[in-house]
Design an enzyme around this catalytic site. Structure first.
Site, PDB file in Angstrom:
ATOM      1  N   ARG A  39       9.719  -2.255  -9.903  1.00  0.00           N
ATOM      2  CA  ARG A  39       8.942  -2.516 -11.110  1.00  0.00           C
ATOM      3  C   ARG A  39       9.442  -3.708 -11.911  1.00  0.00           C
ATOM      4  O   ARG A  39       8.659  -4.572 -12.309  1.00  0.00           O
ATOM      5  CB  ARG A  39       8.965  -1.293 -12.054  1.00  0.00           C
ATOM      6  CG  ARG A  39       7.921  -0.274 -11.780  1.00  0.00           C
ATOM      7  CD  ARG A  39       8.473   1.074 -12.090  1.00  0.00           C
ATOM      8  NE  ARG A  39       9.566   1.322 -11.169  1.00  0.00           N
ATOM      9  CZ  ARG A  39       9.385   1.842  -9.944  1.00  0.00           C
ATOM     10  NH1 ARG A  39       8.198   2.187  -9.569  1.00  0.00           N
ATOM     11  NH2 ARG A  39      10.402   2.001  -9.120  1.00  0.00           N
ATOM     12  N   THR A  40      10.725  -3.749 -12.195  1.00  0.00           N
ATOM     13  CA  THR A  40      11.200  -4.752 -13.149  1.00  0.00           C
ATOM     14  C   THR A  40      11.008  -6.161 -12.587  1.00  0.00           C
ATOM     15  O   THR A  40      10.442  -7.034 -13.252  1.00  0.00           O
ATOM     16  CB  THR A  40      12.683  -4.487 -13.511  1.00  0.00           C
ATOM     17  OG1 THR A  40      12.809  -3.121 -13.858  1.00  0.00           O
ATOM     18  CG2 THR A  40      13.128  -5.353 -14.656  1.00  0.00           C
ATOM     19  N   LYS A  54      28.830 -15.073  -0.867  1.00  0.00           N
ATOM     20  CA  LYS A  54      29.954 -15.954  -0.493  1.00  0.00           C
ATOM     21  C   LYS A  54      31.010 -15.982  -1.587  1.00  0.00           C
ATOM     22  O   LYS A  54      31.969 -16.755  -1.513  1.00  0.00           O
ATOM     23  CB  LYS A  54      29.440 -17.383  -0.275  1.00  0.00           C
ATOM     24  CG  LYS A  54      28.362 -17.511   0.772  1.00  0.00           C
ATOM     25  CD  LYS A  54      27.872 -18.964   0.814  1.00  0.00           C
ATOM     26  CE  LYS A  54      26.446 -19.054   1.304  1.00  0.00           C
ATOM     27  NZ  LYS A  54      25.823 -20.329   0.926  1.00  0.00           N
ATOM     28  N   ARG A 106      19.352  -8.829 -13.119  1.00  0.00           N
ATOM     29  CA  ARG A 106      19.788  -7.436 -12.943  1.00  0.00           C
ATOM     30  C   ARG A 106      21.080  -7.460 -12.146  1.00  0.00           C
ATOM     31  O   ARG A 106      21.180  -8.178 -11.135  1.00  0.00           O
ATOM     32  CB  ARG A 106      18.734  -6.613 -12.203  1.00  0.00           C
ATOM     33  CG  ARG A 106      19.279  -5.250 -11.787  1.00  0.00           C
ATOM     34  CD  ARG A 106      18.224  -4.331 -11.259  1.00  0.00           C
ATOM     35  NE  ARG A 106      17.349  -3.883 -12.324  1.00  0.00           N
ATOM     36  CZ  ARG A 106      16.448  -2.910 -12.173  1.00  0.00           C
ATOM     37  NH1 ARG A 106      16.301  -2.314 -11.004  1.00  0.00           N
ATOM     38  NH2 ARG A 106      15.687  -2.542 -13.182  1.00  0.00           N
ATOM     39  N   HIS A 129      18.912  -1.453 -20.498  1.00  0.00           N
ATOM     40  CA  HIS A 129      17.733  -1.953 -19.775  1.00  0.00           C
ATOM     41  C   HIS A 129      16.667  -2.261 -20.839  1.00  0.00           C
ATOM     42  O   HIS A 129      15.689  -1.537 -20.990  1.00  0.00           O
ATOM     43  CB  HIS A 129      17.248  -0.889 -18.797  1.00  0.00           C
ATOM     44  CG  HIS A 129      16.254  -1.349 -17.778  1.00  0.00           C
ATOM     45  ND1 HIS A 129      15.560  -2.542 -17.873  1.00  0.00           N
ATOM     46  CD2 HIS A 129      15.822  -0.765 -16.632  1.00  0.00           C
ATOM     47  CE1 HIS A 129      14.751  -2.669 -16.830  1.00  0.00           C
ATOM     48  NE2 HIS A 129      14.899  -1.605 -16.065  1.00  0.00           N
TER      49      HIS A 129
HETATM   50  N1   CP Z   1      12.160   1.204 -14.143  1.00  0.00           N
HETATM   51  C1   CP Z   1      12.831   0.367 -13.343  1.00  0.00           C
HETATM   52  O1   CP Z   1      13.780  -0.313 -13.763  1.00  0.00           O
HETATM   53  O2   CP Z   1      12.368   0.348 -12.059  1.00  0.00           O
HETATM   54  P1   CP Z   1      12.936  -0.601 -10.902  1.00  0.00           P
HETATM   55  O3   CP Z   1      14.355  -0.152 -10.626  1.00  0.00           O
HETATM   56  O4   CP Z   1      12.005  -0.392  -9.747  1.00  0.00           O
HETATM   57  O5   CP Z   1      12.917  -2.006 -11.418  1.00  0.00           O
END
Ligand code: CP
Length: 306
Positions: free
Chosen positions: A51-52, A80, A101, A129
């Site tokens: 999703r993100t 590396k 991320r 998040h």
């Molecule tokens: N909600 C969320 O962060 O989903 P993903 O891990 O799929 O990005």
């Protein structure tokens, strides 16, 4: 230049402005179709995501911009041994904005210190998040009509669930919010959330073990997955993973207008039979994630619709 590392990097007034812009985009997406023409978003994902990453990319494409990036540490020079600091210095000359991320808490903050473009934390370990929080707030505001006077239950892995930590921090700034924390003893919210957010701001909350006891009083039920990837001990994960399963029977105990949110991915914690209940809004929530990320990109790049 602004970075978004924690949801509290935005004031409540900036947050409300952002949610208003997201609502305006939902009403008239065509108006925003070219506002980021010529701009590039880099997605630097050192950890898996559906999703993100894809909603960030869809958001930039919807705004008429372009995207580049990597979807795993293994497919980047991190494999590396390159540091986040060096990577972001380079990406700053390739893109106008980036979403990162990383499994290590604080990695996006480190990136922001070396970056000359806005950095957005797209999830750092079990910490924060913030763009999931924006997604959650837009979902609640759009479907419930308010972000105050709410009793919000968080259920599942409150220890490692970064979406929970971020949403508590954001909602705690609105009026008349109460929290009900539903978890096994081993997965209670971290002490720093209890002391620095809840106690310091005198936010009323209770901690309970049984979902059945809490559900009748909730306006929002925020279900979470037990975060397998954050456990050191697989046996412990297996013992705890199915502690809570929301099913149709438990939904009969809930208010008629309670909303069920979940950041997804779901494993076993919501039975598929709940998906057809109109109160189950987690797939709509994922869709709202695109609109709120469009609004965030626009704000950080300081672009406006004509
Ligand atoms: N909600 C969320 O962060 O989903 P993903 O891990 O799929 O990005």
């Amino acid at each position: 230049m602004k970075h978004i590392i924690s949801p509290t990097d935005l004031t409540v007034s900036e947050l409300n402005e952002l949610l208003d812009l997201a609502e305006a985009i939902i009403q008239n997406p065509k108006k925003y179709a070219n506002v980021c023409h010529g701009k590039k978003l880099a997605t630097l994902f050192y950890e898996p995501s559906t999703r993100t990453r894809l909603s960030f990319e869809a958001a930039m494409l919807n705004l008429g911009g372009n995207i580049l990036g990597f979807s795993s540490a293994d497919s980047s020079s991190a494999a590396k041994g390159e540091s986040v600091a060096d990577t972001i210095r380079v990406i700053s000359s390739y893109a106008d904005i980036c979403a990162i991320r990383h499994p290590k808490e604080g990695a996006p903050l480190v990136a922001s210190l070396y970056s000359s473009i806005p950095v957005i934390n797209a999830g750092d370990g079990g910490h924060n998040h913030p763009t999931q929080t924006l997604t959650d707030l837009l979902t609640i505001k759009n479907l419930k009509g308010r972000l105050n006077h709410l009793t919000v239950g968080f259920c599942g892995d409150l220890m490692f669930g970064r979406t929970v930590h971020s949403l508590i921090g954001a909602l705690a700034r609105y009026d008349h919010i109460k929290f009900v924390m539903i978890s096994p003893e081993e997965l209670r919210i971290p002490t720093y959330i209890r002391e620095e957010i809840l106690d310091q701001n005198h936010i009323p909350y209770e901690e309970v073990r049984r979902l059945e006891d809490a559900i009748p009083k909730l306006d929002i039920l925020y279900m979470t997955r037990v975060q397998k990837e954050r456990f050191f001990n697989e046996e412990e994960y297996i013992r705890l993973k199915d502690t809570y399963i929301l099913d149709a029977k438990k939904m009969t105990l809930a208010k008629e207008d309670m909303l069920v949110l979940h950041p997804l991915p779901r494993v076993n914690e919501i039975a598929p039979e709940v998906d057809n209940d109109p109160r189950a809004v987690y797939f709509k929530q994922a869709q709202f994630g695109v609109y709120v990320r469009m609004a965030l990109i626009m704000k950080l790049l300081e672009v406006e619709a004509c």
